[in-house]
Enzyme design. Structure first.
Site, short mmCIF file in Angstrom:
data_model
loop_
_atom_site.label_atom_id
_atom_site.label_comp_id
_atom_site.label_asym_id
_atom_site.label_seq_id
_atom_site.Cartn_x
_atom_site.Cartn_y
_atom_site.Cartn_z
N GLU A 178 -17.64 18.69 3.27
CA GLU A 178 -16.99 19.29 2.11
C GLU A 178 -17.77 19.00 0.83
O GLU A 178 -17.94 19.87 -0.02
CB GLU A 178 -15.54 18.77 2.02
CG GLU A 178 -14.69 19.41 3.12
CD GLU A 178 -13.29 18.83 3.26
OE1 GLU A 178 -12.44 19.54 3.83
OE2 GLU A 178 -13.06 17.69 2.84
N ASP A 180 -4.86 3.65 8.45
CA ASP A 180 -6.27 3.33 8.70
C ASP A 180 -6.50 1.85 8.95
O ASP A 180 -7.58 1.45 9.41
CB ASP A 180 -7.13 3.75 7.51
CG ASP A 180 -7.23 5.25 7.35
OD1 ASP A 180 -6.58 5.98 8.13
OD2 ASP A 180 -7.94 5.71 6.45
N VAL A 213 -2.65 -7.56 -3.36
CA VAL A 213 -2.29 -8.59 -2.39
C VAL A 213 -3.53 -9.38 -2.01
O VAL A 213 -4.60 -8.81 -1.75
CB VAL A 213 -1.62 -7.96 -1.15
CG1 VAL A 213 -1.46 -8.98 -0.03
CG2 VAL A 213 -0.27 -7.38 -1.55
N GLY A 257 -0.29 4.52 0.24
CA GLY A 257 -1.00 5.71 0.72
C GLY A 257 -0.04 6.57 1.53
O GLY A 257 1.19 6.45 1.40
N PHE A 258 -0.58 7.41 2.38
CA PHE A 258 0.27 8.29 3.18
C PHE A 258 1.25 7.50 4.06
O PHE A 258 2.42 7.85 4.17
CB PHE A 258 -0.59 9.21 4.04
CG PHE A 258 -1.36 10.22 3.26
CD1 PHE A 258 -0.71 11.26 2.61
CD2 PHE A 258 -2.74 10.15 3.15
CE1 PHE A 258 -1.41 12.21 1.88
CE2 PHE A 258 -3.45 11.09 2.42
CZ PHE A 258 -2.79 12.12 1.78
N GLY A 259 0.76 6.43 4.66
CA GLY A 259 1.61 5.65 5.55
C GLY A 259 2.71 4.90 4.81
O GLY A 259 3.90 5.06 5.11
N ALA A 295 -4.72 11.33 7.69
CA ALA A 295 -3.46 11.30 6.96
C ALA A 295 -2.24 11.56 7.86
O ALA A 295 -1.25 10.81 7.78
CB ALA A 295 -3.50 12.29 5.81
N GLY A 327 0.83 -1.21 0.00
CA GLY A 327 0.00 0.00 0.00
C GLY A 327 0.85 1.25 0.00
O GLY A 327 1.75 1.41 0.83
#
Lengths: 427, 427
Positions: free
Chosen positions: B179, B308, B88, B22-24, B324, B20
């Site tokens: 938003e 997450d 995966v 993403g941000f992490g 995030a 993954g």
């Protein structure tokens, strides 16, 4: 009696229906801004697409939204225009009705400007494996396959499979084929190399296949030669006088032998939209409706066909070419005819196509330009190509955004839209 | 014997696999740039997506490529990183193998950073009619439905159907819901009106439905109140303490009655990716893997779960929030642990989450910001929101492009990406 009522006071405004909001249809709508008519534009998409730059969407340089505008946004200031979304399925010429999946529209004047799509010369089974490039969705399919080919090659262990994945076959060496070949070879040799660990993207092969004797057949021979040499210098394998006999998921069969290629793009032939069928009108081999000197259909002086859908024979006996300027000129002519009729003036008797010129980019820093009064090639031609295409975009926002992306990516060898979305298509 | 060979000289580098980007995951990869390890990043997409701005793709302000970067481009300068595309499907913890659809990867250290998806609280049959917003494809589906609703309303003759088409229900009033509601009501009231002839887009209804007692429950109460009032002033119908009991193609059932709505967006719940299942590990109600103080999985000190997907209980007994900055901090911590282990140093004993603040825009010119040391709202908060989000984008190209689009569209009330593509989805 029915006719008598239509001229009673207050006179109802004549209904003009425009089917298709490409270059031709949009020009008609714009040029009727001040005419005393009610205009309806119907298109199966909500946007006008700037097709000459579709190849840049396919090669991840621009986003779809950079070359597309909502039709109703473009025409928002014209109070006499309404825009409707719908796919036209039939035309009732007896009763003057356009029948779409979403709506039925009565018309007094009808303009058909529905463009063309790719033709596989009777081999429609090639379509899924060799997508053409006429719509936004076509360009994003090609982008996905192009990017996915590199991803899959990075994962592949079998050298032959890796080579097949890194082979890109482009069928047809008109401007679209030439531009795609140049852009793909640049992606492979300039953009990708730093980013892969197992493969060397520079080993990718881009093969441009042309059945005729030279690339860019609409250009003078010396520019064709220049283009071929330039492409070859960039690393494109240009094969003229080579006919494709079959396309399948694994590659293409050429008269000269088999070519294993995971990605095939079809830039060879076009066929007009089914307008001739809708109208029961005469058409040529490419499906284009044969129109008279005033672009109207025989027996229907109130039905006009323009752009890539029309076969309009010029005084020299040749049909008007299927290019954007021709579509715009036809649109302007038809809007003029309708305006004159409304005002009771005599319309210009026949459409005269004025050839403005041909452009094709070959790669960064190189293009060919052929105008009636001059021709040029190389870097100056490329600069002219850039300026002209920025100019032809609609609206300052898009012009600035595209000019910025071009400048940035020219300097950095990046491509800003390298997204593989909707992967269901493959892998 | 096999193990003996792995420690022979020259010592093979340890294999770190990050699932993954993403941000992490991306933070782990970046922070391991100088570590003496071989890093493999595997993701089912070829891009990293900046999720906080997905709502702007859904509301036609930005293009997907404006908020997404090819992962391999972001990491291209890190010679110790390879990026692979793959989904995966299982993890073999016995043998230290990650099994994807495209490849099997051995690991010494494994980081799972696969994020979360929307949860329908057991009602997955709502998913097709009430799409959530976690991926690029989700945002383009919502964009298509939003734009198509106006197009279909323009074509509709039945007033009730027209009203239903112009009703937009958003379920969940966290930052995403707020938003989206603000952006949709602006599209309806500011962007669309000049462009339609049969409908008045200003009559569109945007209904924000929240089961809890207030909007933005993670914010202080006064900011929640401010947000609710601001939304209502803009024309959003905010309904707190209102539970959705059913969603179908024609609308939503609320405890308080039926709401006919053609467009439903799900911003209510999230569920972690199936990492707990892959690992056979303990998980919380939201499917998040319960991790120890050092973010490793019980019994597997070499397997870390972050972002997450992780349930990391802080000293105050609360789990680290699914935002995030938390994912980035967890990524940085794990990279630090791995670097220390390689060097034979003692790693920091436990991860400490530092809350940086919460942001939410309400509409043009208005936002709420809550930092540990201050809070603000209105125009200054909105400016801060804009600056912060431009800052968090990756790369100057994207920053300039997005800043330009925001400035332009702020001044002109345009939306630059109003394309309805892949229409198969509906109509």
């Amino acid at each position: 009696m029915a006719e008598a009522t239509t001229v009673s006071s207050p006179k109802p405004r004549r209904k003009v229906v425009i089917v298709g909001a490409g270059f031709g249809g949009l020009t008609v709508a714009r040029d009727l801004a001040k005419a005393d008519v009610d205009v309806t534009v119907i298109d199966r998409h909500n946007y006008h697409c700037f097709q000459p730059l579709l190849y840049q969407v396919a090669t991840a340089e621009l986003s779809p939204a950079d070359i597309a505008w909502p039709i109703r946004h473009v025409l928002r200031h014209q109070a006499n225009v309404q825009v409707l979304l719908g796919k036209v399925e039939a035309i009732d010429v007896e009763n003057g009705l356009v029948k779409a999946d979403t709506v039925t529209l009565p018309y007094d004047e009808l303009i058909i400007a529905t463009g063309a799509t790719h033709s596989y010369f009777g081999r429609d089974d090639w379509a899924p494996v060799a997508p053409g490039m006429k719509r936004i969705e076509d360009a994003t399919v090609i982008r996905r396959r192009l990017l996915m080919a590199f991803e899959r090659a990075e994962l592949a262990n079998d050298p032959a499979e890796r080579e097949r994945l890194l082979t890109f076959a482009i069928v047809g060496a008109g401007p679209t084929g030439v531009e795609l070949a140049g852009a793909i070879v640049e992606v492979a040799k300039k953009v990708m190399p730093a980013e892969f660990r197992r493969i060397d993207p520079r080993t990718a092969r881009v093969i441009l296949i042309e059945a005729g004797p030279r690339v860019l057949p609409a250009f003078p021979e010396d520019l064709s030669d220049y283009t071929k040499r330039s492409l070859e210098k960039m690393g494109v394998d240009v094969r003229v006088n080579t006919r494709v006999t079959n396309c399948d998921e694994a590659g293409v069969d050429l008269e000269t032998g088999r070519l294993d290629a995971a990605t095939i793009v079809w830039a060879a032939g076009v066929v007009a939209s089914p307008a001739a069928e809708w109208l029961g009108a005469e058409h040529d081999r490419a499906g284009r409706v044969v129109v008279g000197p005033d672009l109207s259909v025989a027996g229907h002086p109130n039905i006009f066909v323009i752009g890539d859908t029309a076969c309009a024979i010029q005084e020299d006996g040749k049909p008007t070419p299927g290019v954007a300027p021709a579509a715009k000129q036809m649109g302007a002519y038809v809007a003029d005819v309708i305006s004159c009729r409304i005002k009771g003036l005599v319309p210009p008797p026949h459409f005269i196509y004025k050839h403005e010129g041909d452009f094709a980019t070959i790669g960064r820093k190189s293009a060919v330009v052929k105008m009636p009064w001059m021709q040029m090639h190389g870097f100056p031609a490329w600069l002219l190509w850039c300026v002209a295409h920025i100019y032809f975009l609609i609206g300052t926002r898009h012009r600035i955004a595209v000019a910025f992306k071009w400048a940035w990516d020219f300097a950095t060898f990046q491509r800003g839209a390298r997204l593989i979305t909707d992967q269901k298509d493959q892998l």
